[in-house]
Scaffold this motif. Structure first.
Motif, mmCIF file in Angstrom:
data_model
loop_
_atom_site.group_PDB
_atom_site.id
_atom_site.type_symbol
_atom_site.label_atom_id
_atom_site.label_comp_id
_atom_site.label_asym_id
_atom_site.label_seq_id
_atom_site.Cartn_x
_atom_site.Cartn_y
_atom_site.Cartn_z
ATOM 1 N N ARG A 33 95.021 78.604 119.069
ATOM 2 C CA ARG A 33 95.123 77.566 120.517
ATOM 3 C C ARG A 33 94.664 76.386 120.520
ATOM 4 N NH1 ARG A 33 92.036 82.100 124.096
ATOM 5 N NH2 ARG A 33 90.735 82.376 122.192
ATOM 6 N N ARG A 446 84.224 77.103 129.669
ATOM 7 C CA ARG A 446 83.506 78.071 129.373
ATOM 8 C C ARG A 446 83.258 77.889 128.052
ATOM 9 N NH1 ARG A 446 88.608 82.382 129.631
ATOM 10 N NH2 ARG A 446 89.874 81.768 131.696
ATOM 11 N N SER A 490 81.299 86.625 121.273
ATOM 12 C CA SER A 490 82.386 86.080 120.378
ATOM 13 C C SER A 490 84.122 86.736 121.312
ATOM 14 C CB SER A 490 82.755 86.723 119.324
ATOM 15 O OG SER A 490 84.099 87.005 118.531
ATOM 16 N N ASN A 491 84.547 85.178 121.181
ATOM 17 C CA ASN A 491 85.806 85.821 121.795
ATOM 18 C C ASN A 491 87.089 86.723 120.420
ATOM 19 O OD1 ASN A 491 85.987 84.397 124.043
ATOM 20 N ND2 ASN A 491 86.153 82.299 123.735
ATOM 21 N N ILE A 492 86.630 86.581 119.371
ATOM 22 C CA ILE A 492 87.614 87.404 118.381
ATOM 23 C C ILE A 492 87.289 88.749 117.927
ATOM 24 C CG2 ILE A 492 88.052 87.196 116.378
ATOM 25 C CD1 ILE A 492 89.208 84.649 118.556
ATOM 26 N N PHE A 493 85.942 88.923 118.096
ATOM 27 C CA PHE A 493 85.334 90.124 117.463
ATOM 28 C C PHE A 493 84.690 91.252 118.473
ATOM 29 C CE2 PHE A 493 85.109 86.850 113.985
ATOM 30 C CZ PHE A 493 85.121 87.619 112.974
ATOM 31 N N ALA A 494 85.380 92.589 118.180
ATOM 32 C CA ALA A 494 85.031 93.540 120.167
ATOM 33 C C ALA A 494 83.415 93.888 120.053
ATOM 34 C CB ALA A 494 85.929 94.200 119.665
ATOM 35 N N ASN A 520 82.310 86.131 127.521
ATOM 36 C CA ASN A 520 84.030 87.272 127.320
ATOM 37 C C ASN A 520 82.645 88.714 127.158
ATOM 38 O OD1 ASN A 520 85.163 89.167 125.165
ATOM 39 N ND2 ASN A 520 86.227 87.846 124.661
ATOM 40 N N THR A 522 83.328 91.461 126.872
ATOM 41 C CA THR A 522 83.946 93.370 125.915
ATOM 42 C C THR A 522 83.627 91.906 124.516
ATOM 43 O OG1 THR A 522 85.800 91.870 125.142
ATOM 44 C CG2 THR A 522 85.686 93.673 126.863
ATOM 45 N N GLY A 523 82.712 91.206 124.049
ATOM 46 C CA GLY A 523 82.970 89.911 122.659
ATOM 47 C C GLY A 523 81.325 90.814 122.124
#
Ligand SMILES: *[C@@H]1O[C@H](CO)[C@@H](O)[C@H](O)[C@H]1NC(C)=O
Ligand SMILES: *[C@@H]1O[C@H](CO)[C@@H](O)[C@H](O)[C@H]1NC(C)=O
Ligand SMILES: *[C@@H]1O[C@H](CO)[C@@H](O)[C@H](O)[C@H]1NC(C)=O
Ligand SMILES: *[C@@H]1O[C@H](CO)[C@@H](O)[C@H](O)[C@H]1NC(C)=O
Ligand SMILES: *[C@@H]1O[C@H](CO)[C@@H](O)[C@H](O)[C@H]1NC(C)=O
Length: 636
Positions: A33, A446, A490-494, A520, A522-523
């Motif tokens: 990105r 962000r 995290s924006n990567i790991f749930a 995020n 949900t991170g």
């Protein structure tokens, strides 16, 4: 702005000029990105330049990794601490023959790469071939550029934006290098010298706010009256009820990771111990050299001196401490160099590491390490403490996922990975935040999470401090002098199950006042825990200096875990390994000192607030060793 604009135009015309795609159904396999800060494309890569293409095969059984880990790490599991052998781990996750065949066939059939040019790594995880840029562009449906770093003009070949694979091949592949990745040299959290900025120009993020106080000697306070000014071993022992005499030191192990040119001056240990722990004078860490790692005279001393003096001092005289000194003085290393050294099944051999960013060995430069790259030949320790990190936005998702899974795989064998959470609150190391499309920019809104704090398989440690004028026995605050503690989502790991209820509790009771998208929801949330990170008294080059950062918090927490391992080993039990699921169970959470004051500002906001219970500033709080110990001793 102008640069970005002309880049877009440039790429559009390149795209028009590029050749026809090969006629198979392709899917985007990985995308980047944003570029790591400092890098920009300067020209297309020459079509006949050779790239050491390495295809990381998808490992088997990764979808079961978390369940395997919970089976040995959840306190309710009957198999708690029944860790796996390294061989069992390697076998369980080894890529399948089907994956190998699919990738090989793609290279030979679609890519017209002669079978004789294709090599399988010893670990069975990577398929490698030397290909030209033209061949790679055709295979991957992408374009390669030469990128240049603004600070030192260093060049790096990488592809732009996205690369593609046939749908039938994509599912067998984790990632391919060299493609999108800039595995930039890892950064230290805290304690940066002027010297490091000069030596590492080009290493993104070096030269962040120095956190060693000016060159003045400070008073040596051996007492407990000044813990609000200077942290010593004695202050930490009182803060965390940490009194322990090792009983199983010959069975136990703890390691501290340092990346060259971070180094230490051995005689500083004696000055430190002479003032704070007399019976340890003469003690040294055991050097485990990875890829030529060695003490570098004239290297940067802040980080290593801090980490090692406190771990040695806290675990006590009897316990050996391993120093994983990683990378030679010329190329240095990254997390991959460490993981390669610890796990033969992770090794990437000649093709896997990124040649212009990772330390790739043997190093042809004068004075460089001439040995082969270390691969699974280094001893592991039960607790491994690291005070270095990246921003998630510096790396690609697949790259981080693979590295995070590796922490999980190693944790299956009983290792605990402890990481500092970062020293810039909710912002990036240099204060940058994320734009809506994921670029790291000063003034963006962000939050910009660190890596690997967001990996659920590491234990992330934030920082607290004693409030000025308060006693060592008073409740600490989230750190607010010198730097804000790294934390967030995290924006990567749930979000993993072990923290779902703690994090949901925080978000419901104390909803952060931010528009959707700022963080995020949900991170995976971090840090998990905290420990003091302000004004540690550290001997550096013969003088005591005050050093601050989550860099200090991680080794302190790691030392406490190591004592818990010692006590378990002494009664014939196994070490704790992946410790997060246990820490978050409500009975264990009560063994933490809850931190309820302060926040972690950044991105033009106050960040998150420390509140009763878990919070994304201080995690569950700071440890109380005497309360935690019985919980862990009662587990199988
Ligand atoms: C690629 O080329 C390098 C340099 O000639 C060589 O050392 C390496 O073994 C080659 N790799 C493969 C997979 O053939
Ligand atoms: C930390 O050290 C700085 C500089 O000496 C001092 O201003 C500050 O009050 C100290 N704070 C604490 C909590 O130790
Ligand atoms: C204590 O530290 C000072 C430096 O501040 C050093 O000169 C002295 O030798 C140390 N004391 C001992 C007993 O090592
Ligand atoms: C938020 O995190 C999830 C993982 O939990 C991820 O899939 C998603 O892409 C993230 N959203 C953004 C905007 O980064
Ligand atoms: C709470 O934190 C603020 C900074 O955010 C600080 O000024 C104050 O002294 C702290 N108070 C206590 C009681 O910890």
């Amino acid at each position: 702005m102008l640069l970005t604009h002309s880049l877009v135009l440039g790429l559009a015309s390149f795209a028009l000029a590029s050749r026809e795609p090969i006629p198979v159904k392709r899917v985007a396999h990985e995308s980047r990105r944003s570029l790591p800060s400092g890098w920009s494309p300067v020209r297309r890569a020459e079509p006949d330049v050779i790239l050491p293409l390495s295809v990381g095969l998808a490992q088997s059984n990764l979808e079961n990794l978390e369940a395997y880990l919970l089976d040995v790490a959840h306190p309710d599991s009957p198999h708690y601490s029944k860790h796996w052998t390294p061989k069992e781990v390697a076998t369980a996750f080894r890529p399948s023959a089907e994956s190998y065949d699919a990738v090989r066939e793609w290279l030979v059939e679609d890519g017209s790469i002669d079978a004789g040019r294709i090599v399988l790594s010893k670990s069975g995880n990577w398929i490698m071939a030397n290909v030209t840029v033209a061949e790679a562009e055709r295979l991957l449906g992408t374009q390669y550029f030469v990128y240049e770093h603004a600070e030192d003009g260093r060049e790096h070949v990488a592809c732009h934006g996205t690369y593609h694979l046939p749908e039938t091949v994509s599912k067998h592949v984790d990632l391919i290098t060299p493609t999108l990745h800039f595995d930039v040299k890892v950064r230290r959290h805290g304690s940066s010298d002027k010297m490091s900025a000069a030596k590492n120009v080009g290493s993104v993020g070096f030269g962040a706010a120095p956190k060693i106080d000016g060159g003045v000697l400070h008073d040596i306070f051996p007492d407990l009256e000044h813990c609000d000014e200077t942290i010593t071993l004695a202050c930490l022992r009182v803060l965390y009820d940490f009194v322990y005499e090792p009983l199983a030191a010959n069975k136990n192990s703890i390691g501290v990771v340092e990346y060259t040119p971070q180094s230490h001056n051995p005689s500083d240990f004696d000055i430190f111990f002479g003032n704070y722990s007399k019976d340890q004078v003469g003690e040294r860490p055991t050097l485990i050299s990875i890829d030529g790692g060695a003490l570098t005279p004239g290297g940067d001393l802040g980080e290593s001196s801090l980490d090692l003096q406190y771990v040695l001092g806290l675990v006590g005289k009897k316990q050996e401490v391993l120093l994983y000194q990683t990378g030679d003085a010329i190329e240095s290393g990254s997390f991959n160099n460490l993981l390669d050294g610890l796990d033969g099944s992770y090794c990437t051999f000649e093709g896997g590491d990124d040649p212009s960013q990772d330390g790739v060995y043997p190093d042809p430069n004068p004075g460089g390490f001439k040995g082969p790259e270390d691969c699974g030949d280094k001893p592991t320790a039960y607790v491994i403490s690291t005070s270095y990190g990246y921003q998630e936005a510096d790396l690609t998702p697949a790259y981080m996922q693979r590295q995070c899974e590796e922490y999980g795989k190693l944790s299956l064998t009983g290792i605990t990975f402890v990481y500092s959470s970062g020293d810039a609150g909710v912002a990036g190391f240099d204060g940058s935040c994320l734009t809506d499309d994921g670029q790291q920019v000063l003034g963006a809104s962000r939050f910009n999470p660190t890596f690997p704090g967001g990996c659920p398989y590491v234990t992330s440690v934030g920082a607290t401090q004693v409030v000025p004028g308060h006693k060592v026995t008073d409740r600490e605050s989230a750190v607010f002098q010198r730097f804000p503690s790294g934390g967030g989502f995290s924006n990567i790991f749930a979000r993993p199950d072990f923290q779902k209820s703690a994090v949901a509790g925080y978000l419901e009771k104390f909803p952060p006042p931010y528009a959707p998208g700022v963080f995020n929801t949900t991170g995976r949330a971090f840090p998990d825990v905290a420990a003091n990170g302000l004004n540690y008294s550290v001997a550096i080059n013969g003088q005591f200096r005050l050093v601050s950062g989550t860099s200090a918090s991680a080794p302190t927490f790691a030392s406490i875990l190591s004592a818990i391992n010692d006590a378990r080993l002494a009664i014939g039990k196994k070490p704790v390994g992946w410790v997060n699921p246990a820490l978050y169970t409500p009975s264990f959470a009560l063994a933490f000192n809850d931190i309820v004051n302060g926040s972690n500002p950044g991105c033009g906001t106050n960040g998150f607030a420390a509140k009763p219970g878990w919070d994304p500033v201080s995690g569950l709080g700071t440890p109380n060793f005497l309360k935690l110990l019985p919980h862990f001793l009662l587990l199988p």
